[in-house]
Design an enzyme around this catalytic site. Sequence first.
Site, mmCIF file in Angstrom:
data_model
loop_
_atom_site.group_PDB
_atom_site.id
_atom_site.type_symbol
_atom_site.label_atom_id
_atom_site.label_comp_id
_atom_site.label_asym_id
_atom_site.label_seq_id
_atom_site.Cartn_x
_atom_site.Cartn_y
_atom_site.Cartn_z
ATOM 1 N N HIS C 127 0.818 -0.987 0.103
ATOM 2 C CA HIS C 127 0.016 0.089 0.126
ATOM 3 C C HIS C 127 0.803 1.153 -0.124
ATOM 4 O O HIS C 127 2.074 1.148 0.580
ATOM 5 C CB HIS C 127 -0.818 -0.020 1.311
ATOM 6 C CG HIS C 127 -1.733 1.032 1.347
ATOM 7 N ND1 HIS C 127 -1.771 2.201 1.464
ATOM 8 C CD2 HIS C 127 -3.157 1.108 1.186
ATOM 9 C CE1 HIS C 127 -2.708 3.006 1.841
ATOM 10 N NE2 HIS C 127 -3.891 2.241 1.344
ATOM 11 N N ASP C 203 3.165 -3.843 7.911
ATOM 12 C CA ASP C 203 2.064 -3.163 7.907
ATOM 13 C C ASP C 203 0.831 -3.964 8.088
ATOM 14 O O ASP C 203 0.619 -4.751 7.128
ATOM 15 C CB ASP C 203 1.955 -2.365 6.361
ATOM 16 C CG ASP C 203 0.560 -1.642 5.939
ATOM 17 O OD1 ASP C 203 -0.170 -1.760 7.037
ATOM 18 O OD2 ASP C 203 0.476 -1.213 4.944
ATOM 19 N N GLN C 206 -4.374 -4.446 7.392
ATOM 20 C CA GLN C 206 -5.560 -5.408 6.941
ATOM 21 C C GLN C 206 -5.634 -6.589 7.949
ATOM 22 O O GLN C 206 -6.365 -7.411 7.518
ATOM 23 C CB GLN C 206 -5.332 -5.650 5.672
ATOM 24 C CG GLN C 206 -5.480 -4.416 4.465
ATOM 25 C CD GLN C 206 -6.842 -3.981 4.388
ATOM 26 O OE1 GLN C 206 -7.723 -4.645 4.794
ATOM 27 N NE2 GLN C 206 -7.136 -2.658 3.730
ATOM 28 N N LYS C 229 -10.412 0.354 10.511
ATOM 29 C CA LYS C 229 -10.682 -0.756 9.768
ATOM 30 C C LYS C 229 -10.849 -1.818 10.814
ATOM 31 O O LYS C 229 -11.177 -3.020 10.264
ATOM 32 C CB LYS C 229 -9.404 -0.965 8.928
ATOM 33 C CG LYS C 229 -9.054 -0.132 7.731
ATOM 34 C CD LYS C 229 -7.914 -0.748 6.804
ATOM 35 C CE LYS C 229 -7.229 0.282 6.240
ATOM 36 N NZ LYS C 229 -7.924 0.884 5.024
ATOM 37 N N CYS C 371 -4.947 2.431 -3.754
ATOM 38 C CA CYS C 371 -3.546 3.016 -3.276
ATOM 39 C C CYS C 371 -2.374 2.266 -3.337
ATOM 40 O O CYS C 371 -1.779 1.767 -2.461
ATOM 41 C CB CYS C 371 -3.839 3.470 -1.677
ATOM 42 S SG CYS C 371 -4.924 4.703 -1.469
#
Lengths: 161, 161, 414, 414
Positions: C127, C203, C206, C229, C371
């Site tokens: 991302h 990261d 998600q 999220k 993104c």
Amino acid sequence: MPGLEDLYREIILDHYRAPRNRGELPSPPATRAEGFNPLCGDEVVLTLQVDGDTVTDLLVAGQGCSISQASSSMMSAAVKGKSVAEARQLIRAFKALMSIHESKLGGEGDDAGTEADNALDGVQLGDLEALQGVVKFPVRIKCATLAWNTLEQGLDETSPS
Amino acid sequence: MPGLEDLYREIILDHYRAPRNRGELPSPPATRAEGFNPLCGDEVVLTLQVDGDTVTDLLVAGQGCSISQASSSMMSAAVKGKSVAEARQLIRAFKALMSIHESKLGGEGDDAGTEADNALDGVQLGDLEALQGVVKFPVRIKCATLAWNTLEQGLDETSPS
Amino acid sequence: MSLDVSLDVAALRRDFPVLEREFHGHRLVYLDSAATSQKPTSVIEVMDTFYRHTNANVHRGVYTLAEEATAAFESARARMARFLHASTPSEIVFTKNATEAMNLVARSWGGAHLHEGDVVVLSLMEHHANVVPWHMLAAERGIELRWIPLTDDGCLDLESLPQLLEGAALLSVTSLSNVLGTINDVRHLADAAHAADALIAVDAAQTIPHVEVDVTAWDADFVAWTGHKMLGPTGIGGLWARENLLEGMPPFLGGGEMIRDVTVDGFTTNDIPWKFEAGTPPIAEAVGLEAAIDYLDDVGLEAVRRHEIELTGYALRALHERFDDRITTYGPSDLSIRGGVISFLLDGIHAHDVSQVLDEDAVAVRAGHHCAKPLMRHLGVPATTRASFYLYNDEADADALVESLARAEKFFAV
Amino acid sequence: MSLDVSLDVAALRRDFPVLEREFHGHRLVYLDSAATSQKPTSVIEVMDTFYRHTNANVHRGVYTLAEEATAAFESARARMARFLHASTPSEIVFTKNATEAMNLVARSWGGAHLHEGDVVVLSLMEHHANVVPWHMLAAERGIELRWIPLTDDGCLDLESLPQLLEGAALLSVTSLSNVLGTINDVRHLADAAHAADALIAVDAAQTIPHVEVDVTAWDADFVAWTGHKMLGPTGIGGLWARENLLEGMPPFLGGGEMIRDVTVDGFTTNDIPWKFEAGTPPIAEAVGLEAAIDYLDDVGLEAVRRHEIELTGYALRALHERFDDRITTYGPSDLSIRGGVISFLLDGIHAHDVSQVLDEDAVAVRAGHHCAKPLMRHLGVPATTRASFYLYNDEADADALVESLARAEKFFAV
Ligand SMILES: Cc1ncc(COP(=O)(O)O)c(C=O)c1O
Ligand SMILES: Cc1ncc(COP(=O)(O)O)c(C=O)c1O
């Protein structure tokens, strides 16, 4: 509630399926301008040839949604062969058509409407008016204006106003 | 609901009004350690003299609220003349006394209570126990522990454990 | 058609008021949770109550109200630490979102440790939040970026990893691709990075909403996430990092809260984690985040994960059955390494146009580059349509997606 | 005793649910609005409704829900622009708080324009948010910081300003001191800065909630503010800056939203203001901020200002009458250049201890250095107690302060 038919007029789908003036001119001598929509990834690549005061040739490449691609195609048909001044007038008129809604989004009240009417005054948009339905879909306005902003860049390079 | 008397025991106010071991030793030869409470601006400046295994002298300077100043004063009285090992044991015991609540704030459950009891085990806190009321006022715990953290810094410098 | 799922989705849905909305006469089919999740009533209400009952600035007041607000804020930090299996709340730095967390790693840790020619290894599925901060550092410092390529199945191609990691200082990768759905094996990547004397930043924006994460078991060094999220509010995210790393890092933003002392000549920094939290933090947001974690824990991330595997499988099968070779879907076919994300292209129809038609049926999907432009270039497409699932989605939602896509195909048919 | 005030404070108070709370048998007397303001029901409810009804990520979806969320978010930007009399919404960059906004100025504008030996002029009354970012830049770049001294009355001592500004690139000052209450004449400072070919950045975190601000009339270049002090939520703040300045500045944080294009080799930036908004922005918070501005506009900032002048005067008189030479108050005696902030010391009692006693009477004041340590050093005190007023405070609150202080004096009497 606006329906899909407001957005996707037949003439738009026609330009999308059979885009006019597709390709790239060798550059140089042609001027090359690239436009991106950072939010959706649409891109328009214009190569245009200005001789003297006239946009003698103009090809469109790039990729994107039906609206951005149809708008590019319709723009190319409308501008090719026109004088630079006429092209700039078309840009103004087209953006005015689109900005009616954009400026409302910005909370600026209704002044922009009048301004838009002024910019449109006397300019024949022809087929381009089919894109008017886009203003009911605020997210798609940037799709429709992409080609025109890119054209403006290109003209600024060849013939600074 | 804890009342002001839980926090401001007479002996604390006494140390605040008439702080013991006030001043600064020339450094060097004394070791100097400074402690800040970044949230309220309290500061404690300790100068301490360790000879061999013993904290032979220790003075306190700085400024702050009654709790931080009384705690410094009481600490100085408790530690002066003690061995480094005893001083360290006092630090552990005092922090344990204070951490009962601090760790609860951190949401760690009740284990810390037992740990604290262990650290306290057998150590005579004497007057210092008057500071126990501070744990009912979580914001003030840092005021009470400031002097002790600063002492620990100072000891680490003179006699690394 | 019904799946053997262990989540009572119908009951869960009642906790999410927005799902009661209708558009153009259809109930909302929300398939854009990878962009942001919806919020359960418990999260909304706890913030409402905070503002009505407990609001004060934190770490600053002696008075009871401020003490309550501070306790609520720090309790959220401790809750997040437990949720991630961190060893102490001091390892949790609150930021405004995952993006700020990655910038913190790049600017603070990277700024202190990376110099001209130093290498950071990324992957082609990152991302922009895990790309642009490194480009910025590269422009400033001349660090070198290397990219892990992808297999045809949309997984990291790990064959070249040892070479890529040679002499690298950091491996920075996503643990779950927001486009492909690919779940990367973080522990394996961490071992590879550490074997090459590199650190690993993850990261996990998600992952944390959908899969149980144990930062210790991962053996990661940095992990970034974002609140909105994971059923939480906007305006909060964070970074977990190993205590000793945080201790050694210079500050990121300067201001109140992060200082120990300030004079006209300079300043000294506060203890971690506050050293990295300049200014008034997202207080009510932290309170909302804690409620979100409670909700996720009550439902159980294991059940969520199982549900998403089943639903993703169901949707993939339905899409391929219905559209055959007229649809291209991206990402791994092995559901055990795939989250609830399906990016796809319908032949001859641009993602934007697909999404526009779907909107008429109140099916909310995302269209665009998500993104992840380096990935889109790698895939050779300007945009995809993406449907993403969460605990409140069910087969009826997947069915609605398929039906609406069929309508789009018809609408744009030549 | 009653003042001739034009605000119906009793009615306004009913809009702030937290003010109904009691502590230790006393109603909450909230005198810490300079740290953070309380929130009216309208602000709380609009965010609640946003999460229940409109929640989606912005700028990313074609679907109607996302369009509504985007419109709500951008409407807040336009509202803030109008509130500040900015010429276009593009001049409003949303950040997480005022501190981030000042860091944005220092890092982005300062990073691009300031080099070794360049001069930034600050004042001795600055909040750490307008000190530490410059110290960080000074450490990195070797820029020089100069400090405007203060008069005995707690005002900027402007005599030396022309010399201080000589060769300076930027003047960065607060428009209202959070400790002294001093209101600085920004227009005068801007003229002085511009005359010296310097720009001016204004930390307006304490002004915008209380005094009508017109950035154009100020002729400022940068103005920072924070939402939570102006009846809005935590997690949002912002920077106004002149369009041409923003256009020319490099990005601040990197990630989604702020890019035009990203490749493996580099990136290009989005248009302003999005260029400076990396990652998912504070969406619900922006919606809350708009409601806060509506509330302030309904009440009318002129009336708020008049009320605060009267209340501050009333409180100052009451304090001096009651405690005579046993109290020291700081800041200007001229109420027309003073906001609703009273910092003071009671002889022989530390600010912390004062505040602790006050808490027993549910009088919430702040004690400490108020994130202004250079100022505290200048004043020669480690900490002060600070009472700060807002539109929901009245004389009864000031009376409660005085009574409770009398109790503190008695408690600590030798
Ligand atoms: C004058 C001044 N500037 C800046 C700030 C920082 O505001 P925030 O903490 O919301 O970033 C404050 C508030 O603490 C302030 O009083
Ligand atoms: C994989 C990944 N990383 C980072 C982010 C950035 O999150 P945020 O926008 O909340 O900073 C996202 C979400 O957009 C994401 O999907």
